[in-house]
Design an enzyme around this catalytic site. Structure first.
Site, PDB file in Angstrom:
ATOM      1  N   LYS A  43      41.430  46.465  45.304  1.00  0.00           N
ATOM      2  CA  LYS A  43      41.942  45.359  45.491  1.00  0.00           C
ATOM      3  C   LYS A  43      41.038  44.745  46.903  1.00  0.00           C
ATOM      4  O   LYS A  43      40.835  45.503  47.780  1.00  0.00           O
ATOM      5  CB  LYS A  43      43.385  45.066  45.902  1.00  0.00           C
ATOM      6  CG  LYS A  43      44.115  44.864  44.673  1.00  0.00           C
ATOM      7  CD  LYS A  43      45.514  44.557  44.992  1.00  0.00           C
ATOM      8  CE  LYS A  43      46.191  43.205  44.646  1.00  0.00           C
ATOM      9  NZ  LYS A  43      46.358  42.990  43.363  1.00  0.00           N
ATOM     10  N   CYS A 128      36.667  34.216  45.130  1.00  0.00           N
ATOM     11  CA  CYS A 128      38.084  34.182  44.757  1.00  0.00           C
ATOM     12  C   CYS A 128      38.490  32.442  44.815  1.00  0.00           C
ATOM     13  O   CYS A 128      38.174  31.910  45.590  1.00  0.00           O
ATOM     14  CB  CYS A 128      39.085  34.924  45.871  1.00  0.00           C
ATOM     15  SG  CYS A 128      40.659  34.509  45.392  1.00  0.00           S
ATOM     16  N   LYS A 164      29.988  39.535  44.262  1.00  0.00           N
ATOM     17  CA  LYS A 164      31.017  39.129  43.241  1.00  0.00           C
ATOM     18  C   LYS A 164      30.803  37.551  43.006  1.00  0.00           C
ATOM     19  O   LYS A 164      31.278  36.860  44.002  1.00  0.00           O
ATOM     20  CB  LYS A 164      32.174  39.676  43.060  1.00  0.00           C
ATOM     21  CG  LYS A 164      33.088  39.480  42.008  1.00  0.00           C
ATOM     22  CD  LYS A 164      34.325  40.082  41.957  1.00  0.00           C
ATOM     23  CE  LYS A 164      35.105  39.860  40.830  1.00  0.00           C
ATOM     24  NZ  LYS A 164      36.507  40.642  40.625  1.00  0.00           N
ATOM     25  N   GLY A 247      35.178  39.822  32.923  1.00  0.00           N
ATOM     26  CA  GLY A 247      35.866  38.687  32.390  1.00  0.00           C
ATOM     27  C   GLY A 247      36.176  38.601  30.915  1.00  0.00           C
ATOM     28  O   GLY A 247      35.433  38.710  30.155  1.00  0.00           O
TER      29      GLY A 247
END
EC number: 1.3.-.-
Lengths: 318, 262, 318, 262
Positions: A43, A128, A164, A247
């Site tokens: 995480k 994010c 990312k 995804g």
């Protein structure tokens, strides 16, 4: 299935646990590995511990093809995550990559140092969609910011770095951001973070469903977007970097679609709800065999020649 | 694909059960089929969402027993009949009914999932001896319900203001010898659960406990409630046979909302 | 249900037929109106007739929450579409808005002239994600291009102009594009066009499923993205422009969600496959009544105060 | 939600049926339940996708009768057994079986959906008289099948090289008087269909025709096949009772791929 070499390590198969799923701490990593993940992306860790957003942090609209989440990057901070990774390593020999987020190059540098010698690699979360002001996708839609952050992290970290990417940009910006990351030393690109953010509204209370108001869209409906981003990146930068697809992956067919689009490996998050990583790996192996491929490496980019052909007709490709 | 969306639920009743504890009676827009031991995520729009065990009632109207411990539960205490909250669930695995004699051990608000469990056990013709413990006489939630539902009820308080002075585990130790139960069920503070598990193991009695960890997504994705050995409280629990918990963080590490050990 | 005033006309209810659906020509418009659409947005018209992309042009993944389409803007050109609209008007008294696309301000100006005195308004398509080089979303992610195009169209057209926005940009760019459109004279914003584009790959042939290679994502999974864009626009520009919501609307509850998010009216496309516009209008009317609203106008923006509150916590709003 | 995704289908056979016409036999990965009159979208990867009527066979293996008229159908002609094409469907409404005596009128490749219709009619014990017309003897697709399946078959050619010289409608005019059919079914060039509809109306015989328009999405969304009066060929057709077609563009406007009248 044959092992694959990804981000400097040998993975037993191409399916990892995505950042955001499960690996909140040692027992979370353990859950992912015992269920067959070939590698762990933690995480996201921020410079200070975070409690995350108020709930609901996750709403399941999977009968409409998606889930929305706005966990808000809860994490115990780098000092503690280092301990969690080390404790995990005492028991398991599986690559662990630390996902990190800060609001600028300095923060990323500090996080990169913290995980040097601890994590097998870094994944920079500049994508994010619900982290709020100064974090996440706000940085990741700006090529210059991505260049600075990547450079800072690459310099401070003693292993490979993946960036990312956010899908919430236009095609041109996406390629610029990716180029910036690569030029700054990223060895891999992780594509993609969640979409949006999205909003759902309670009719009874006339207010957003999610505690944070908005959340990133994941699940099956994210897959076509992620696949297109992966294919675009692979066409443009496939020779220079590794692409890790993420995804909406739920089964072996999905994994092969990502391999065909040019991903070298994939990550699974939302589907961990219903399925083990190991089962998805088995399915992948069967399907590859059925399609006549000896292993995942051979399948990488199989759809790219025809994809390039179609893009040419659209004028999007030479 | 199975989907568990939040649905509105109307507050039918909000009664003060005892000091700092309420019982919320909710009527969800659509029935929710639940079993004792399972939980739901209770959301108050704009405030937060927390896991709560089903604590009585049926699919169409059920109860939650809630201890007021912080800002969210304080908001719960303010709810009035007619207010709308949001619920998603059911989540988790229920208690398993087994044998013909059971001891049920409740520590404080840990009684929440045990009230409907006792009801279920009695319906299955299981003989139930319950033990309810709390700090003092005003902190014995659902005592009357347990009394009515159980074959026998023992009460303990730490200050001796009601029932026996001491802890419910004191009573349990005597009961496992005297009653020779087929199974022990428990919910309450983790220290108590650890002791219950020890007593049960010493006497070779199978034991199920309901474990509390930070449950955030409820769907087995976010990992916050991972306990070790591959167990997730939200999916594999909250009810576990105590032997499943060996080698996990149960009884050891408790983590705060960031994931840090407390 | 009470009529609403949108784009200078009285609509019988707030649910129109979206551009791309049905209104390819007069009989297509007729289909939409006979099935209850309160207004018609034509299929996008380009300066010259277009045949569109090779098939498949539409693939239905609705069991995964979405469909992908890449029609490729097939249309008979402005001269013929003018005739189609005029013939339609001979029979029906329903507002018709012409959706138009070109590769720059000059083209938009010519199209705006062609439809002056014919269409009740223009919708500028600067957001199609699969129109190819020089068209659609390529223009719509650039605030300057949108400003020039909008200004050209507004000057050349004798009625209200709405700009249809792409969701495939970051939050900041979206607000910049919207501001550019408003400053240049747009009276409305249509939010949003399809998402992506997305890619799906045939495993058997290792090639894209859609004839064009990629296609825009529509259907239920688009809804949370569209709702967020509508709410963001409404918070920022709700006083200055009308917002027309579109994306994943299938039923009355969806319509009310859009009204709550700040949309004055909505458009339906993908769901026309399974449902009549009139049925959705009836459902909307029932739900509004149940929720205690006298009509759609009252419900507009009902969720915005709480939405603003949540965004404040994220640092995205004052 | 119902979803119709493209699925792969293997070419089992590709035979030259007559001049510029092939019959493609396909085995889809999963069975497709279809009725005579319905169609599917046939896709060749990287080429295009077109609507094609089911023209025989069953759910597991079916035939398409395809006239070679352009680049797509030329690629169809090149397909070989073992090749994979993509199919999605079924789409549209089938023919309705009605009465006990039917006349079936086929113009050229319009015979495609009529072959399985005749088979279905005969199974329902309907007496079937078929008429098949073409420009000359080498353009009479599925003649042998029709002959075998029908109670009676009339053949017409424009040049008289086989059967009667003239048009199938010439035969129809006689048949409606002589045979007093309960229903007429037709598929073929629109000019022929208009004439068939006239003849049927004059004699008060109910008549179903299968209409061709540009079908692009197949799902009732894109509007390209709209016919007027709210009818979409892909959803409400392609088979219509002729009275449904009054006031539509049937027999009037034909549009090209851009939507422009031809």
């Amino acid at each position: 299935m044959r092992p694959v070499e990804v981000l400097g390590k040998r993975w037993a198969h191409p399916i990892a646990c995505a950042s955001g799923a499960l690996a909140a701490h040692r027992p979370g990593m353990e859950n992912a590995v015992l269920r067959g993940a070939a590698a762990i992306f933690t995480k996201t860790v921020t410079e200070s511990p975070r409690e995350g957003h108020p709930g609901p942090v996750f709403v399941d609209y999977l009968d409409e093809g998606y889930a929305l989440n706005a966990m808000g990057l809860p994490n115990p901070g780098p000092d503690r995550m280092v301990v969690e990774i080390e404790e995990f390593r005492d028991e398991f020999d599986v690559p662990v990559y630390a996902s990190v987020a800060a609001d600028g190059p300095e923060g990323f540098k500090r996080l990169a140092r913290a995980f040097s010698g601890v994590a097998d690699g870094l994944e920079l979360n500049v994508s994010c969609p619900h982290a709020g002001k100064g974090y996440g996708a706000e940085l990741g839609s700006d090529p210059e910011a991505v260049a600075e952050i990547t450079e800072a992290a690459v310099r401070a970290f003693d292993g490979p770095v993946s960036v990312k990417l956010t899908p919430n940009v236009d095609r041109e910006t996406l390629l610029e951001v990716a180029a910036a990351a690569i030029d700054a030393g990223a060895e891999a690109l992780t594509a993609v973070n969640t979409l949006g953010p999205g909003l759902r509204i309670d009719l009874r209370t006339a207010s957003p469903v999610l505690g944070a108001g908005v959340g990133g869209l994941s699940g099956p409906a994210l897959k076509p977007i992620a696949l297109r981003v992966v294919a675009d990146l692979a066409l443009e930068f496939g020779e220079e970097v590794e692409i890790i697809g993420v995804g909406g992956i739920r089964n072996g067919e999905d994994v092969v679609e990502f391999l065909f689009a040019g991903a070298k490996a994939v990550q699974v998050a939302t589907a961990a709800r219903e399925k083990d990583f190991g089962d998805i790996a088995m399915e992948t192996s069967h399907i590859l065999k059925e399609l006549g491929y000896d292993g995942p490496e051979e399948a990488i980019g199989a759809a790219l020649p025809e994809y390039r052909e179609r893009l040419r007709r659209l004028g999007w490709c030479q | 694909m199975v989907s568990v969306k939040p649905i509105p639920a109307e507050v039918v009743e909000n009664r003060e059960e005892c000091e700092r504890t309420i019982v919320l009676r909710l009527r969800p827009e659509r029935p929710i089929r639940w079993e004792p031991g399972q939980f739901l995520m209770l959301g108050i729009s704009g405030v937060d969402e927390k896991p709560m065990a089903f604590s009585g009632g049926d699919d169409r109207e059920f109860e939650l027993t809630i201890e007021i411990v912080g800002p969210f539960t304080e908001r719960c205490a303010d709810l009035e009949p007619g207010d709308v909250v949001w619920v998603r669930g059911p989540y988790g695995k229920p208690f398993e009914v087994r044998g013909s004699r059971a001891v049920v051990v409740a520590g404080g608000t840990g009684v929440a999932p045990l009230v409907p469990l006792v009801e279920r056990l009695r319906r299955a013709r299981v003989h139930v001896t319950s033990v309810l413990g709390g700090p003092h006489a005003d902190r014995l939630p659902r005592k009357d319900d347990l009394e009515k539902l159980s074959d026998e009820l023992y009460v303990t308080t730490e200050d001796g203001s009601e029932g026996r002075k001491g802890f419910p585990t004191d009573v349990l130790e005597e009961l496992v010898e005297k009653e020779c139960p087929d199974v022990v069920y428990a919910c309450g503070p983790e220290g108590m659960l650890v002791r219950v598990a020890e007593i049960a193991r010493e006497h070779d009695v199978p034991c199920q406990v309901s474990v509390v960890r930070y449950v955030k997504c409820g769907e087995g994705i976010c990992g916050s409630c991972a306990l070790g050995k591959g167990l997730l409280v939200c999916r594999d629990g909250p009810v576990f046979w105590t032997e499943e918990l060996e080698g996990t963080e149960f009884g050891g590490v408790r983590r705060d909302v960031t994931g840090k050990p407390e």
